[in-house]
Each structure stands twice: as C-alpha cells, then as structure tokens.
Design a protein around this motif. Structure first.
Motif, mmCIF file in Angstrom:
data_model
loop_
_atom_site.group_PDB
_atom_site.id
_atom_site.type_symbol
_atom_site.label_atom_id
_atom_site.label_comp_id
_atom_site.label_asym_id
_atom_site.label_seq_id
_atom_site.Cartn_x
_atom_site.Cartn_y
_atom_site.Cartn_z
ATOM 1 N N THR A 18 0.569 -1.586 0.332
ATOM 2 C CA THR A 18 -0.008 0.311 -0.195
ATOM 3 C C THR A 18 0.449 0.840 -0.011
ATOM 4 N N GLU A 19 2.315 0.603 0.574
ATOM 5 C CA GLU A 19 3.211 2.210 0.441
ATOM 6 C C GLU A 19 3.568 2.578 -0.504
ATOM 7 N N ILE A 20 4.036 1.690 -1.438
ATOM 8 C CA ILE A 20 4.238 2.102 -2.963
ATOM 9 C C ILE A 20 2.381 2.504 -4.175
ATOM 10 N N HIS A 21 1.771 1.540 -3.917
ATOM 11 C CA HIS A 21 0.073 2.418 -4.326
ATOM 12 C C HIS A 21 0.544 4.090 -3.674
ATOM 13 N N ASP A 22 0.468 4.215 -2.396
ATOM 14 C CA ASP A 22 -0.024 5.782 -2.242
ATOM 15 C C ASP A 22 1.353 6.136 -2.823
ATOM 16 N N TYR A 23 2.456 6.169 -2.834
ATOM 17 C CA TYR A 23 3.454 6.667 -3.274
ATOM 18 C C TYR A 23 3.164 7.394 -4.989
ATOM 19 N N VAL A 24 2.775 5.974 -5.867
ATOM 20 C CA VAL A 24 2.834 6.306 -7.157
ATOM 21 C C VAL A 24 1.513 7.170 -8.017
ATOM 22 N N ASN A 25 0.316 6.723 -6.608
ATOM 23 C CA ASN A 25 -0.756 7.888 -7.152
ATOM 24 C C ASN A 25 -0.427 9.404 -6.405
ATOM 25 N N SER A 26 0.173 9.964 -5.308
ATOM 26 C CA SER A 26 0.708 10.865 -5.174
ATOM 27 C C SER A 26 1.750 11.284 -6.273
ATOM 28 N N LEU A 27 2.406 10.741 -7.017
ATOM 29 C CA LEU A 27 3.124 10.518 -8.242
ATOM 30 C C LEU A 27 2.231 11.255 -8.727
ATOM 31 N N LYS A 28 1.549 10.634 -9.411
ATOM 32 C CA LYS A 28 1.123 10.771 -10.887
ATOM 33 C C LYS A 28 -0.101 12.441 -10.636
ATOM 34 N N ALA A 29 -0.646 11.625 -9.068
ATOM 35 C CA ALA A 29 -1.520 13.641 -9.236
ATOM 36 C C ALA A 29 -0.874 14.733 -9.162
ATOM 37 N N ALA A 30 0.022 14.495 -8.618
ATOM 38 C CA ALA A 30 1.601 16.321 -8.430
ATOM 39 C C ALA A 30 1.339 16.444 -9.843
ATOM 40 N N SER A 31 1.994 15.865 -10.733
ATOM 41 C CA SER A 31 2.699 15.891 -11.495
ATOM 42 C C SER A 31 2.254 16.764 -12.826
ATOM 43 N N PRO A 32 0.721 17.116 -12.842
ATOM 44 C CA PRO A 32 -0.072 18.242 -14.409
ATOM 45 C C PRO A 32 0.068 19.002 -12.753
ATOM 46 N N HIS A 33 0.063 19.163 -11.877
ATOM 47 C CA HIS A 33 0.240 21.012 -10.779
ATOM 48 C C HIS A 33 1.520 20.731 -10.774
#
Length: 463
Positions: free
Chosen positions: A146-161
């Motif tokens: 779940t730590e990997i899951h949460d990290y990659v989701n956050s990385l994906k969400a941050a990139s447009p910003h």
C-alpha cells in the motif's frame, strides 16, 4: 542503461525499482491479481509523469526537479536532514531489505456495542472470540504494498500541478484566469525555491480566492526581499521548504502561510511601516559604480508591471514579456531615453557635469520599456526624433517611435521635451506606483527624491 544506450535517469531508476519490489512479496501479502494491479498503477503513473514533464516539447521539464519537489511535499515521508532525495528513495525507503524485513503489526479490533444476554442464553461466538484474542498477527513486510500504491498515485496526481507552475496558460483548468496571471508574474519575477510550495497548495487547496491570496503574498515577498533588498537567494529557504511538507500533510492553512511570509520580511521595514534603507544603500552602490537603476535586478519586472498598470486603464496590450527577453542578437529591452552617449539635441543637459548627466541617465525616470528591438544606431537620437517612427528609403518602417510603441513609450511621448525635470517627475510617479502596487511606503517626498539619485538628494543619507 536504457534502450538508447544512455544512463538511466533517477525517474527511470525509481520506476524499475518499484516494479522489481512487486516481485519480492509473498503471495499472502500480494497475490497475482494484486501484483498485476500494482504494476499497472506504477506504469500508469509514470506514463502521466512523462507526459506532463514533456508536455511542452520545446521546453521539457527536468525529472529530478519534479521528483525532489514531490519528495519535499509527500506527507508520508519523515525526511532526515541533509539527505539527497534519490538516496532516500532508493537506499532507505523503497529497498528490497524493507520488503524482506518482517514486522508484526498489532491488530486493532473494532469496538462492539455492549449487549445484554439473557441468563439462559449462551453466545455462539464465545469460542470465536477466545480464538481472536489468543491469535498472533502474521508478520508482514516493513514496506507494505500500500505504501508503493499510495506513493505512485501521489506522484501521478502531483505532476499536472508541477507543469502548471511552469506553463499555467497551457492548462487553464482548474486555474482561474487571475490565478494564471499571478503564476505568470512569479515566472517573470523568478520564484526561486517557491515552486514546490506552489505545486503543494495548487494540489491541496481548491479555493481560487485563497490560492490567489497566497500567490500575491509570495510575489510580494520575492519582490521586497530579493529585488528591493537583494537578500541572499537562500534567505527563508529552510522555513518555506518545511512549509511544503506542512501543506502536504494538511497542517498549514494558506492564511498561516501568508502570515509567515509577512513575518519573514518585517526586517525590511521600519517600526513606522516604511521601507527601510536597504533599497537606498543597494542603489547607492550601483550609482557609485556608474550603473544605477539600469543594473537593478528588479527593473524589467517593475517596468513591465507598470506597463500592465497602464494597460488596466482601458488600453489594448502593446507589449509582451517575451519582448523583454534577450535573444542571440542581444535584443535591447530597456531604453535610456536620455542616451548614455548623448551627442546633440539634448539642450536641457548641457549645463550639467559628467557625473550629474550619468546620474540622470541611469535614474529610474529615464528608463523605458520597449515593445521591440531598437537599432543601436538610433540610440543617440534627439528626443524629438525618438518620439516618431523611422522609415527606410522605400518607406518601410525601420522602427517604431515612442508615439506608437508600448503604453509606457506613448506616455513619455506626451512630453514636449526631455530633461532633468521630466526625469525627476517620471521617477516620482514610478516610485508612487511601486508603493501602491506592492503595499510599501516611503517616509515622505524627500525619501522618494533620494531614491532617484539625481541632483544632490540621492547622495544624501537614506531615510
């Protein structure tokens, strides 16, 4: 090495590491379906990140800058001081050792409502409760999937910003038009170490009013601290880098950020609320070196903001920021109205010594924003000739005159002549605009006169 024979970037290394880690979990921790889903999420996240970083094909963004900014913001990391982000990610956070190292996580049972049992009724669940209470949780990996899951989701969400902090005009949604304008201002001014902070609050807060207030506060801080006083570029870096993490964790409201920005620049003002003498001392040194306002680091941004002020009075836009950027041909963007090497046609300056002429030449009121490159052979023309456009022999326009140039040029073209009085009057007008635009205050009229460094006022002590 990648398939092009080049060394892998940190972004590529991190992706490969995360995918590799998914192969190390036991089936009990991550079954076949879960392993497939996690790899899919990793690939999707990297696809989005690569898209955003390369979205502007003429100006691709740096991988490391984005990873470092996200590392600063990610709320689930406790960052050790003095660590490089990639060493933390690859050598401490996402490591095979943490997958192999097993820990026992306590099981938290949900509280159940108290029940009253009849005296003659036995619970069918008594044996099951005894079994749960006596059971020992199975050990799990120190690095949970779940730590990997949460990290990659956050990385994906941050990139447009992150992309929006560079090119807000290319991603209008969800930014408002005013937000786009303020991000563009920070780009022109130079946002320095504030870019990760922008990404953090653009991602975490959705209220445009609050975000605009924060953007305005950052812009004012950068202008006052790094342009009016030319403080060291790392001033405040530690505090506002920590603020990135606090915003990422939801522990700091934007109102608190604004207050911190105000507090960190109080030293730039006197107890009476006036701008302290740092700006005067900065300029005094520049005038002693024969440079004056012409070599002030905030000049282009300041004059462009004045141009926008004239635009706001109902005129059409006449100049774009790209006109100020120097090209390979060393495009001139700031004009000395009274030229540095004046010849004839400037009678108002004939009675002044060389030092005084130099002071007027480099004083704020004599510097003008241009809307296009100006042929250097025309720089020494008399004022009356500069006001009008110049044509070639075939009547093709050689250059604009002030009368059909930027709004600032048009304003100057209204003057009948150009001399010390006009330079002083325009300089005062520009300083008054500075006070209004950035909510600062000079002590009085004499303090403004001293900041112009013309005549004898500017060489006297600062206010």
């Amino acid at each position: 090495m990648n398939n092009r024979g080049k060394k892998l970037s940190n972004l590529e290394l991190l992706k490969n590491r995360l995918i590799y880690l998914t192969t190390l979990y036991t089936d009990a921790e991550l079954g076949a379906a879960g392993r497939k889903d996690l790899r899919k999420r990793i690939n999707e996240a990297w696809k989005e990140v690569y898209y955003q970083l390369g979205r502007n094909k003429s100006k691709p963004l740096n991988d490391d800058d984005f990873l470092r900014a996200h590392w600063m913001m990610y709320p689930k990391f406790s960052l050790p001081t003095g660590k490089d982000y990639i060493k933390f990610l690859l050598e401490e956070q996402f490591t095979p050792q943490r997958v192999h190292r097993k820990i026992v996580q306590p099981v938290e049972l949900e509280a159940t409502e108290e029940q009253t049992w009849g005296a003659d009724v036995e619970s069918d669940d008594e044996n099951e409760l005894d079994e749960v209470e006596s059971s020992v949780p199975a050990p799990v990996s120190a690095l949970r999937p779940t730590e990997i899951h949460d990290y990659v989701n956050s990385l994906k969400a941050a990139s447009p910003h992150w992309f929006r902090t560079y090119f807000p005009e290319m991603t209008p949604e969800p930014l408002t038009r005013e937000e786009i304008e303020w991000v563009q201002r920070l780009k022109r001014l130079g946002m320095g170490y504030f870019r990760p902070l922008l990404m953090a609050f653009l991602m975490k807060y959705s209220d445009p009013v609050q975000r605009i207030d924060a953007l305005k506060a950052i812009e004012r801080f950068v202008f006052v601290v790094f342009r009016l006083t030319e403080a060291r570029s790392h001033y405040g870096r530690s505090e506002f880098s920590n603020a990135v993490r606090e915003i990422g964790r939801g522990r700091m409201k934007l109102a608190e950020l604004k207050e911190r920005l105000r507090n960190r620049m109080r030293w730039a003002f006197t107890e009476e609320g006036c701008l302290a003498g740092d700006f005067h001392r900065l300029l005094q040194k520049k005038f002693e070196d024969g440079q004056g306002y012409y070599h002030w680091s905030g000049l282009k941004y300041f004059l462009y903001e004045y141009e926008l002020e004239l635009l706001s009075r109902g005129r059409q836009k006449k100049v774009d920021w790209t006109d100020l950027l120097k090209t390979r041909r060393d495009r001139i963007s700031i004009e000395h109205i009274y030229p540095q090497a004046a010849t004839t046609g400037w009678p108002a300056f004939e009675g002044l010594g060389e030092r005084e002429r130099g002071a007027y030449c480099n004083s704020l009121g004599n510097l003008l924003l241009l809307s296009s490159a100006v042929n250097s052979s025309l720089q020494n023309d008399a004022f009356a000739e500069k006001k009008e456009p110049r044509f070639r022999s075939d009547r093709a326009k050689r250059r604009n005159g002030y009368a059909d140039g930027s709004h600032s040029e048009i304003e100057v073209a209204q003057c009948e002549d150009w001399g010390p009085d006009e330079i002083r009057e325009r300089g005062i007008r520009l300083l008054e605009f500075m006070e209004k635009r950035w909510s600062i205050r000079f002590a009085d009229e004499q303090a403004r006169e001293e900041l112009l460094f013309v005549g004898t006022a500017g060489r006297e002590g600062s206010r």
